[in-house]
Motif scaffolding. Structure first.
Motif, PDB file in Angstrom:
ATOM      1  N   MET A  21       0.827  -1.197   0.000  1.00 21.66           N
ATOM      2  CA  MET A  21       0.000   0.000   0.000  1.00 21.66           C
ATOM      3  C   MET A  21       0.866   1.254   0.000  1.00 21.66           C
ATOM      4  O   MET A  21       0.529   2.239  -0.624  1.00 21.66           O
ATOM      5  N   HIS A  22       1.999   1.208   0.690  1.00 23.75           N
ATOM      6  CA  HIS A  22       2.872   2.371   0.701  1.00 23.75           C
ATOM      7  C   HIS A  22       3.518   2.573  -0.660  1.00 23.75           C
ATOM      8  O   HIS A  22       3.812   3.689  -1.037  1.00 23.75           O
ATOM      9  N   GLN A  23       3.761   1.509  -1.397  1.00 29.22           N
ATOM     10  CA  GLN A  23       4.364   1.639  -2.720  1.00 29.22           C
ATOM     11  C   GLN A  23       3.380   2.245  -3.716  1.00 29.22           C
ATOM     12  O   GLN A  23       3.769   3.002  -4.569  1.00 29.22           O
ATOM     13  N   GLU A  24       2.121   1.898  -3.625  1.00 28.30           N
ATOM     14  CA  GLU A  24       1.140   2.394  -4.578  1.00 28.30           C
ATOM     15  C   GLU A  24       0.527   3.702  -4.107  1.00 28.30           C
ATOM     16  O   GLU A  24       0.405   3.955  -2.912  1.00 28.30           O
ATOM     17  N   HIS A  25       0.159   4.517  -5.058  1.00 31.38           N
ATOM     18  CA  HIS A  25      -0.580   5.764  -4.819  1.00 31.38           C
ATOM     19  C   HIS A  25       0.227   6.835  -4.089  1.00 31.38           C
ATOM     20  O   HIS A  25      -0.354   7.785  -3.595  1.00 31.38           O
ATOM     21  N   VAL A  26       1.525   6.709  -4.022  1.00 30.95           N
ATOM     22  CA  VAL A  26       2.362   7.718  -3.381  1.00 30.95           C
ATOM     23  C   VAL A  26       3.188   8.392  -4.482  1.00 30.95           C
ATOM     24  O   VAL A  26       3.936   7.727  -5.195  1.00 30.95           O
ATOM     25  N   VAL A  27       3.038   9.697  -4.623  1.00 32.02           N
ATOM     26  CA  VAL A  27       3.785  10.428  -5.645  1.00 32.02           C
ATOM     27  C   VAL A  27       5.196  10.680  -5.128  1.00 32.02           C
ATOM     28  O   VAL A  27       5.389  11.151  -4.023  1.00 32.02           O
ATOM     29  N   ARG A  28       6.158  10.311  -5.961  1.00 31.16           N
ATOM     30  CA  ARG A  28       7.567  10.480  -5.599  1.00 31.16           C
ATOM     31  C   ARG A  28       8.273  11.315  -6.661  1.00 31.16           C
ATOM     32  O   ARG A  28       7.958  11.221  -7.840  1.00 31.16           O
ATOM     33  N   SER A  29       9.251  12.081  -6.236  1.00 29.41           N
ATOM     34  CA  SER A  29      10.088  12.835  -7.163  1.00 29.41           C
ATOM     35  C   SER A  29      11.241  11.948  -7.603  1.00 29.41           C
ATOM     36  O   SER A  29      11.686  11.080  -6.854  1.00 29.41           O
ATOM     37  N   ILE A  30      11.721  12.205  -8.815  1.00 33.61           N
ATOM     38  CA  ILE A  30      12.843  11.427  -9.321  1.00 33.61           C
ATOM     39  C   ILE A  30      13.704  12.324 -10.204  1.00 33.61           C
ATOM     40  O   ILE A  30      13.199  13.224 -10.865  1.00 33.61           O
ATOM     41  N   GLU A  31      14.997  12.115 -10.164  1.00 29.28           N
ATOM     42  CA  GLU A  31      15.956  12.829 -11.005  1.00 29.28           C
ATOM     43  C   GLU A  31      16.833  11.806 -11.702  1.00 29.28           C
ATOM     44  O   GLU A  31      17.170  10.776 -11.128  1.00 29.28           O
ATOM     45  N   PHE A  32      17.207  12.114 -12.936  1.00 35.47           N
ATOM     46  CA  PHE A  32      18.126  11.246 -13.663  1.00 35.47           C
ATOM     47  C   PHE A  32      18.763  12.050 -14.781  1.00 35.47           C
ATOM     48  O   PHE A  32      18.285  13.123 -15.153  1.00 35.47           O
ATOM     49  N   ALA A  33      19.863  11.539 -15.307  1.00 34.60           N
ATOM     50  CA  ALA A  33      20.579  12.227 -16.373  1.00 34.60           C
ATOM     51  C   ALA A  33      20.566  11.380 -17.635  1.00 34.60           C
ATOM     52  O   ALA A  33      20.663  10.158 -17.583  1.00 34.60           O
ATOM     53  N   VAL A  34      20.438  12.078 -18.761  1.00 36.37           N
ATOM     54  CA  VAL A  34      20.559  11.454 -20.077  1.00 36.37           C
ATOM     55  C   VAL A  34      21.411  12.399 -20.908  1.00 36.37           C
ATOM     56  O   VAL A  34      21.096  13.588 -21.031  1.00 36.37           O
ATOM     57  N   ASN A  35      22.492  11.880 -21.463  1.00 31.79           N
ATOM     58  CA  ASN A  35      23.416  12.692 -22.265  1.00 31.79           C
ATOM     59  C   ASN A  35      23.840  13.961 -21.521  1.00 31.79           C
ATOM     60  O   ASN A  35      23.815  15.055 -22.071  1.00 31.79           O
ATOM     61  N   GLU A  36      24.189  13.814 -20.269  1.00 32.71           N
ATOM     62  CA  GLU A  36      24.664  14.886 -19.409  1.00 32.71           C
ATOM     63  C   GLU A  36      23.628  15.974 -19.131  1.00 32.71           C
ATOM     64  O   GLU A  36      23.968  17.053 -18.655  1.00 32.71           O
ATOM     65  N   CYS A  37      22.358  15.738 -19.438  1.00 31.95           N
ATOM     66  CA  CYS A  37      21.274  16.663 -19.105  1.00 31.95           C
ATOM     67  C   CYS A  37      20.482  16.067 -17.945  1.00 31.95           C
ATOM     68  O   CYS A  37      20.158  14.879 -17.953  1.00 31.95           O
ATOM     69  N   LEU A  38      20.180  16.904 -16.966  1.00 25.77           N
ATOM     70  CA  LEU A  38      19.438  16.455 -15.800  1.00 25.77           C
ATOM     71  C   LEU A  38      17.937  16.585 -16.061  1.00 25.77           C
ATOM     72  O   LEU A  38      17.466  17.620 -16.523  1.00 25.77           O
ATOM     73  N   TYR A  39      17.206  15.526 -15.778  1.00 22.36           N
ATOM     74  CA  TYR A  39      15.751  15.513 -15.917  1.00 22.36           C
ATOM     75  C   TYR A  39      15.139  15.329 -14.545  1.00 22.36           C
ATOM     76  O   TYR A  39      15.642  14.564 -13.726  1.00 22.36           O
ATOM     77  N   GLU A  40      14.061  16.040 -14.304  1.00 24.40           N
ATOM     78  CA  GLU A  40      13.316  15.904 -13.060  1.00 24.40           C
ATOM     79  C   GLU A  40      11.887  15.536 -13.406  1.00 24.40           C
ATOM     80  O   GLU A  40      11.340  15.995 -14.399  1.00 24.40           O
TER      81      GLU A  40
END
Length: 97
Positions: A21-40
Motif C-alpha cells: 500500500m505504501h508503494q502504490e498511490h504515493v507520488v515520488r520525485s525522481i531525477e536522472f541524467a541522459v546525455n549529461e542533461c538532468l531531468y526531473e
C-alpha cells in the motif's frame, strides 16, 4: 443474528500488505541524467503500472513484480533516450550522396 468477523492477518501478511500500500498511490520525485542533461519528474504506481511525468510528458509502463526507484529511473532514461533519438525509420534513403 451472529456477525462473522474476518480473521486478523498473520503478522507477515499484514506487513506485506502495508508495504504494498505504501508503494502504490504515493507520488515520488525522481531525477536522472541522459546525455549529461538532468531531468526531473514525478511518478506513482497504481494497479501495477508506473505513471510518470517528465518534462510535462506523461510516461506509463508496467511496474513489474518489485519496482524499485533504480529500475524506474532506468526505464525513464530509456524512454527519454528514445525521444531524443527520434523514431526509427527503416529503409529511408540516406541524405548523403
Amino acid at each position: 443474528m451472529a456477525s462473522t468477523l474476518a480473521k486478523p492477518p498473520k503478522e507477515g501478511e499484514h506487513i506485506e500488505r502495508t508495504t504494498k500500500m505504501h508503494q502504490e498511490h504515493v507520488v515520488r520525485s525522481i531525477e536522472f541524467a541522459v546525455n549529461e542533461c538532468l531531468y526531473e519528474g514525478s511518478y506513482y504506481i497504481e494497479y501495477g503500472m508506473v505513471h510518470a511525468i517528465v518534462n510535462e510528458r506523461p510516461i506509463r509502463f508496467p511496474a513489474g513484480p518489485d519496482p524499485s526507484e533504480e529500475a524506474i529511473r532506468s526505464l525513464l532514461q530509456i524512454e527519454i533516450e528514445r525521444d531524443l533519438n527520434g523514431p526509427a525509420h527503416i529503409g529511408n534513403p540516406s541524405s548523403e550522396g
